[in-house]
Design an enzyme around this catalytic site. Structure first.
Site, PDB file in Angstrom:
ATOM      1  N   TRP A 106      43.619  35.082  30.560  1.00  0.00           N
ATOM      2  CA  TRP A 106      42.822  37.029  30.168  1.00  0.00           C
ATOM      3  C   TRP A 106      42.616  37.024  31.831  1.00  0.00           C
ATOM      4  O   TRP A 106      42.260  36.881  32.299  1.00  0.00           O
ATOM      5  CB  TRP A 106      41.683  36.827  29.275  1.00  0.00           C
ATOM      6  N   ASP A 107      43.006  38.580  32.090  1.00  0.00           N
ATOM      7  CA  ASP A 107      42.033  38.818  32.737  1.00  0.00           C
ATOM      8  C   ASP A 107      40.959  39.358  32.687  1.00  0.00           C
ATOM      9  O   ASP A 107      40.142  39.356  31.650  1.00  0.00           O
ATOM     10  CB  ASP A 107      42.615  40.199  32.887  1.00  0.00           C
TER      11      ASP A 107
END
Length: 231
Positions: free
Chosen positions: A8-9
């Site tokens: 995940w960013d």
């Protein structure tokens, strides 16, 4: 079968900075006597030092001071303006409960990213937070952002994933840097519309794009659900 992996960013994907980044950059530039660019959304995603070099006229010798001022204010004021995007926590809980392994891979400095993840109670879902070096002046100077592939690679290394299975490993992000970093490791990137990319940026490099957390969950099923077995 190995467990699926979702990377995940952070800003624009898990967390809504709600002006913490853009406002913080504007105040740091003004405090040091520099003009503030009109489009500050470009600063969300890449390393701050790189963005200052790319989008402002701040002299090289002053980059570190501006970044230091911005980061100090982000820790004291910016996090208070930040929120988790709607539906994200429920999705993380659902994936974690299904045995999906997850990590954060962000170009935010790692200590600051870890602080943000813990501040919003997200640390229980992630095995590691892989971020950029905490160096105010560190940024490539040749016009390219090189950090994201290395950050994703470090996240995979910490998870013990030497050769990611593209059918079981995916990145989630909101900027082209996320898609480019995922491609460097031979995996897909799913985009999210609630971040800071324009439609033109989301139009290339992403395997698919979600409009909300529920739709993202449906897209993630392709990578996280057990493969059907024949009789």
């Amino acid at each position: 079968m190995t467990a699926p992996v979702v990377l995940w960013d952070l800003d624009g994907t898990l967390l809504d900075p709600a002006g913490a980044i853009t406002g913080g950059i504007a105040r740091a530039l003004a405090e040091h006597g520099h003009a503030v660019p009109e489009d500050l959304h470009r600063f969300v995603g890449p390393p701050v030092g790189w963005s200052l070099r790319a989008f402002t006229d701040v002299p090289e010798e002053e980059i570190a001071r501006v970044v230091t001022t911005y980061r100090a204010r982000y820790r004291t004021e910016g996090l208070a303006q930040t929120r988790v995007y709607p539906g994200v926590e429920d999705l993380l809980a659902q994936l974690h409960g299904a045995g999906v392994r997850m990590a954060v891979a962000t170009q935010k400095p790692e200590p600051t990213a870890e602080l943000a993840v813990e501040r919003f109670g997200l640390g229980r879902w992630f095995e590691t937070v892989s971020g950029a070096a905490d160096d105010a002046a560190a940024a490539p100077r040749d016009g390219a952002v090189h950090e994201k592939p290395a950050i994703i690679g470090e996240a995979l290394r910490r998870l013990g994933v030497d050769a990611p299975d593209p059918a079981r490993t995916v990145m989630v992000g909101d900027r082209r840097y996320d898609a480019e970093g995922a491609l460097a490791h031979g995996i897909d990137c799913l985009g999210v519309r609630w971040g800071f990319a324009g439609e033109d940026e989301l139009g290339t490099g992403f395997a698919a794009v979600a409009g909300d957390a529920a739709e993202l969950g449906e897209l993630l099923d392709r990578y996280t659900q057990p493969a059907p077995t024949g009789r």
